[in-house]
Design a protein around this motif. Sequence first.
Motif, mmCIF file in Angstrom:
data_model
loop_
_atom_site.group_PDB
_atom_site.id
_atom_site.type_symbol
_atom_site.label_atom_id
_atom_site.label_comp_id
_atom_site.label_asym_id
_atom_site.label_seq_id
_atom_site.Cartn_x
_atom_site.Cartn_y
_atom_site.Cartn_z
ATOM 1 N N ILE A 7 43.052 42.703 32.601
ATOM 2 C CA ILE A 7 42.367 43.375 33.705
ATOM 3 C C ILE A 7 40.892 43.528 33.349
ATOM 4 C CG2 ILE A 7 42.236 45.516 35.036
ATOM 5 C CD1 ILE A 7 45.247 45.769 34.621
ATOM 6 N N PHE A 8 40.045 43.308 34.349
ATOM 7 C CA PHE A 8 38.603 43.308 34.134
ATOM 8 C C PHE A 8 37.929 44.295 35.078
ATOM 9 C CE2 PHE A 8 40.533 39.282 33.149
ATOM 10 C CZ PHE A 8 40.130 39.084 31.844
ATOM 11 N N GLU A 9 36.643 44.544 34.839
ATOM 12 C CA GLU A 9 35.905 45.545 35.608
ATOM 13 C C GLU A 9 35.483 45.044 36.984
ATOM 14 O OE1 GLU A 9 32.705 46.657 33.044
ATOM 15 O OE2 GLU A 9 34.019 47.767 31.690
ATOM 16 N N ASN A 25 41.373 24.661 28.469
ATOM 17 C CA ASN A 25 42.703 24.147 28.836
ATOM 18 C C ASN A 25 43.824 25.155 28.602
ATOM 19 O OD1 ASN A 25 41.758 21.529 29.644
ATOM 20 N ND2 ASN A 25 41.513 21.052 27.472
ATOM 21 N N ILE A 26 43.575 26.398 29.005
ATOM 22 C CA ILE A 26 44.560 27.464 28.860
ATOM 23 C C ILE A 26 45.212 27.720 30.221
ATOM 24 C CG2 ILE A 26 44.882 29.909 28.333
ATOM 25 C CD1 ILE A 26 42.546 29.616 26.324
ATOM 26 N N LYS A 27 46.538 27.748 30.228
ATOM 27 C CA LYS A 27 47.277 28.002 31.465
ATOM 28 C C LYS A 27 47.235 29.488 31.794
ATOM 29 C CE LYS A 27 50.481 24.169 31.085
ATOM 30 N NZ LYS A 27 51.878 23.759 31.087
ATOM 31 N N TYR A 28 47.011 29.794 33.065
ATOM 32 C CA TYR A 28 46.896 31.180 33.516
ATOM 33 C C TYR A 28 47.166 31.222 35.018
ATOM 34 C CZ TYR A 28 42.583 29.581 35.546
ATOM 35 O OH TYR A 28 41.686 28.877 36.294
ATOM 36 N N ASP A 29 47.334 32.415 35.534
ATOM 37 C CA ASP A 29 47.407 32.661 36.973
ATOM 38 C C ASP A 29 46.439 33.779 37.301
ATOM 39 O OD1 ASP A 29 49.610 30.896 37.757
ATOM 40 O OD2 ASP A 29 50.860 32.250 36.567
ATOM 41 N N ILE A 30 45.791 33.674 38.433
ATOM 42 C CA ILE A 30 45.023 34.805 38.960
ATOM 43 C C ILE A 30 45.963 35.527 39.926
ATOM 44 C CG2 ILE A 30 43.089 35.517 40.393
ATOM 45 C CD1 ILE A 30 41.480 33.273 39.196
ATOM 46 N N ILE A 31 46.113 36.823 39.705
ATOM 47 C CA ILE A 31 47.041 37.617 40.513
ATOM 48 C C ILE A 31 46.338 38.882 41.004
ATOM 49 C CG2 ILE A 31 49.060 36.782 39.233
ATOM 50 C CD1 ILE A 31 49.069 39.607 37.833
ATOM 51 N N PRO A 32 46.895 39.502 42.053
ATOM 52 C CA PRO A 32 46.392 40.831 42.425
ATOM 53 C C PRO A 32 46.692 41.797 41.279
ATOM 54 C CG PRO A 32 47.794 39.916 44.156
ATOM 55 C CD PRO A 32 47.927 39.016 42.954
ATOM 56 N N THR A 33 45.754 42.653 40.971
ATOM 57 C CA THR A 33 45.957 43.615 39.893
ATOM 58 C C THR A 33 47.098 44.561 40.262
ATOM 59 O OG1 THR A 33 43.629 43.530 39.291
ATOM 60 C CG2 THR A 33 44.880 45.440 38.530
ATOM 61 N N PRO A 34 48.122 44.643 39.404
ATOM 62 C CA PRO A 34 49.222 45.575 39.684
ATOM 63 C C PRO A 34 48.690 47.010 39.769
ATOM 64 C CG PRO A 34 49.829 44.027 37.953
ATOM 65 C CD PRO A 34 48.362 43.849 38.200
ATOM 66 N N LYS A 35 49.074 47.713 40.804
ATOM 67 C CA LYS A 35 48.565 49.063 41.042
ATOM 68 C C LYS A 35 48.910 50.030 39.915
ATOM 69 C CE LYS A 35 48.217 48.787 46.027
ATOM 70 N NZ LYS A 35 46.834 48.408 46.032
ATOM 71 N N GLU A 36 50.013 49.765 39.195
ATOM 72 C CA GLU A 36 50.372 50.672 38.106
ATOM 73 C C GLU A 36 49.410 50.562 36.920
ATOM 74 O OE1 GLU A 36 53.382 47.183 37.414
ATOM 75 O OE2 GLU A 36 52.412 48.107 39.125
ATOM 76 N N PHE A 37 48.588 49.513 36.888
ATOM 77 C CA PHE A 37 47.633 49.337 35.796
ATOM 78 C C PHE A 37 46.238 49.804 36.166
ATOM 79 C CE2 PHE A 37 50.429 45.565 34.454
ATOM 80 C CZ PHE A 37 51.259 46.388 33.741
ATOM 81 N N SER A 38 45.772 49.454 37.371
ATOM 82 C CA SER A 38 44.404 49.784 37.744
ATOM 83 C C SER A 38 44.180 49.528 39.222
ATOM 84 C CB SER A 38 43.420 48.945 36.933
ATOM 85 O OG SER A 38 42.104 49.174 37.354
ATOM 86 N N ASP A 40 40.659 49.372 40.047
ATOM 87 C CA ASP A 40 39.223 49.078 40.016
ATOM 88 C C ASP A 40 38.901 47.694 40.554
ATOM 89 O OD1 ASP A 40 38.825 51.558 38.966
ATOM 90 O OD2 ASP A 40 38.618 50.868 36.899
ATOM 91 N N CYS A 41 39.480 46.678 39.975
ATOM 92 C CA CYS A 41 39.236 45.295 40.401
ATOM 93 C C CYS A 41 40.518 44.755 40.995
ATOM 94 C CB CYS A 41 38.798 44.444 39.215
ATOM 95 S SG CYS A 41 38.571 42.700 39.628
ATOM 96 N N ALA A 67 34.493 42.747 28.677
ATOM 97 C CA ALA A 67 35.378 43.903 28.498
ATOM 98 C C ALA A 67 36.672 43.658 29.263
ATOM 99 C CB ALA A 67 34.695 45.164 28.995
ATOM 100 N N PHE A 68 37.783 44.026 28.644
ATOM 101 C CA PHE A 68 39.080 43.835 29.308
ATOM 102 C C PHE A 68 40.072 44.858 28.805
ATOM 103 C CE2 PHE A 68 39.315 41.458 25.384
ATOM 104 C CZ PHE A 68 40.631 41.617 24.950
ATOM 105 N N GLN A 69 41.120 45.011 29.603
ATOM 106 C CA GLN A 69 42.282 45.780 29.196
ATOM 107 C C GLN A 69 43.454 44.823 29.276
ATOM 108 O OE1 GLN A 69 42.333 49.031 31.975
ATOM 109 N NE2 GLN A 69 41.023 50.274 30.681
ATOM 110 N N GLU A 70 44.438 45.063 28.448
ATOM 111 C CA GLU A 70 45.569 44.152 28.361
ATOM 112 C C GLU A 70 46.864 44.960 28.483
ATOM 113 O OE1 GLU A 70 47.491 41.483 24.795
ATOM 114 O OE2 GLU A 70 45.313 41.731 24.845
#
Length: 75
Positions: A7-9, A25-38, A40-41, A67-70
């Motif tokens: 999660i980012f700012e 070359n890193i696999k990832y998904d962009i997802i809506p930020t889960p509400k239980e985490f934040s 902000d973004c 800056a990030f949270q994990e």
Amino acid sequence: MNYIVFIFESTHQVLKVEKILKENNIKYDIIPTPKEFSSDCGMSIRIADSSDDKNKIRLLLLNNQIAFQEYKKNA
């Protein structure tokens, strides 16, 4: 499957991270930020918890001064 959610700012940071992950070359998904985490973004980066790239991502983020949270998320 379990996931790691980064999660980012701001959306700008998510897009910057997306570019960095693509360049590495890193696999990832962009997802809506889960509400239980934040609330902000609205966007986050998700990778599989089993991914070998977890530490590489952390290092890339730190080296790029992003800056990030994990969080772990169970599916």
